[in-house]
Scaffold this motif. Sequence first.
Motif, PDB file in Angstrom:
ATOM      1  N   ALA A   1       0.845  -1.202   0.000  1.00  0.00           N
ATOM      2  CA  ALA A   1       0.000   0.000   0.000  1.00  0.00           C
ATOM      3  C   ALA A   1       0.878   1.248   0.000  1.00  0.00           C
ATOM      4  O   ALA A   1       0.555   2.263  -0.624  1.00  0.00           O
ATOM      5  CB  ALA A   1      -0.913  -0.006   1.231  1.00  0.00           C
TER       6      ALA A   1
ATOM      7  N   VAL B   1      -6.052  -0.945  -2.685  1.00  0.00           N
ATOM      8  CA  VAL B   1      -5.826  -0.294  -1.389  1.00  0.00           C
ATOM      9  C   VAL B   1      -7.058   0.512  -1.024  1.00  0.00           C
ATOM     10  O   VAL B   1      -7.586   1.273  -1.848  1.00  0.00           O
ATOM     11  CB  VAL B   1      -4.595   0.644  -1.452  1.00  0.00           C
TER      12      VAL B   1
ATOM     13  N   LEU C   1      -5.784  -4.239   0.653  1.00  0.00           N
ATOM     14  CA  LEU C   1      -4.897  -3.717   1.691  1.00  0.00           C
ATOM     15  C   LEU C   1      -5.587  -2.530   2.339  1.00  0.00           C
ATOM     16  O   LEU C   1      -6.068  -1.636   1.637  1.00  0.00           O
ATOM     17  CB  LEU C   1      -3.560  -3.292   1.085  1.00  0.00           C
TER      18      LEU C   1
ATOM     19  N   CYS D   1      -5.272   0.748   4.351  1.00  0.00           N
ATOM     20  CA  CYS D   1      -4.257   1.743   4.736  1.00  0.00           C
ATOM     21  C   CYS D   1      -4.950   3.086   4.950  1.00  0.00           C
ATOM     22  O   CYS D   1      -5.694   3.562   4.085  1.00  0.00           O
ATOM     23  CB  CYS D   1      -3.206   1.857   3.632  1.00  0.00           C
TER      24      CYS D   1
END
Length: 367
Positions: free
Chosen positions: A140, A176, A187, A189
């Motif tokens: 990320a 992300v 992911l 983040c």
Amino acid sequence: MCPFETWANPRIGGTVIDDDLDLDDARKRYHFALAPEDYERLPFYSALLHELEHDPLALELLARVRVEQRNPMLVLAALQLAALRGHPILGPIYDEARHGVLDDPEGAAKRVLEALHLAPELVRDELWRSTQTNEPGRSAVIQAVVADLASDAPRVNVVEVGTSAGINLYFDEFTVQDHDDGNPLTLVCEDVTPIDRSRPLPEVRTRVGIDPNPLLLTSEEDRRWLKACLWPEQRRRHDRFDAIVAAKPSWPTVTMLRGRAMERLNDAFELVDASSLTIIVNTWTAFYFTDDERARYFAEVSRRCAKGNVAWLSIESTMVRWPHVDLDEQDRHRAASQIVVTRSGGSAVRWGWCHAHGRWLEKTTGS
Ligand SMILES: C[S@@+](CC[C@H](N)C(=O)[O-])C[C@H]1O[C@@H](n2cnc3c(N)ncnc32)[C@H](O)[C@@H]1O
């Protein structure tokens, strides 16, 4: 002082007792192995580290590890490896921990210690290994920084130093988001400062990984070691690892070179498409270099960047100091990872900060 730094620093002193074993140092490393916020999140590992810290055999095992790998995580991974191999006592305990159904973490930690005393070789025989946690969450961060470094470059090559199983060579394969959408390949983040995630990622022409011990996702034994390096109570990381293993056959090919950074960097550059920007990436790797190796690596990377068409991205612990890059000693950054970059033709600057597993990202103003 940041607890993490305390155990991570191989040079901290303590009482050296017979046989040159520094058991005080080993005790501190166990004691400070987890960040304070992890104690609540990881009751089993917290209890286990507490047992290890007070156990002479566990102290001796850690104290005997070569200094650059004298990390409690190596002992923890060796224990989990035994569990994953089907050890009759450890197997069920770790299985329950991974599934979030371990009722009595303190009791379980004591039983793990009993198993270790019955068969110290479970750990001793594995201490030749290295901590090779291949953390996809770092992708990320890599995505955001690569998009920035390659803002004028439609195509890039990525050379990852300390690639482990090469998972972050596929940084562009992950989605992300700022929230968990239930997909293990997403992911999560949090961008603490604004990061333009809509910026397109460059096309990746060549992906080359360098590691003294490259791991293969197609090898059962390598997969087991990679899983052993993941904390058992973090179910999402295990699920994500399994999803990556399943997805990998449809991802592009990568080339893995066996050897240390400075032994294989030239070979890696022989393989890349010279007309595209090459980005050298190291994430939680230079931490394991000797001082001399780190200095030579920095000089070599800087030389290549100065020549042009090469950039560098480094994501490392604050223990890793790079020449000319000041370290911000703010409390909130001490347990974080520092992101340092060199743009093509430029010199090394701090780009920002991130969580060690890429859970948040912060860009330094003007970097
Ligand atoms: C903690 S793992 C990190 C793996 C990966 N970079 C990540 O962030 O997921 C450190 C990796 O660095 C490798 N390594 C250690 N010393 C190295 C060296 N001198 N040159 C290249 N790689 C090294 C280890 O084998 C290991 O796979």
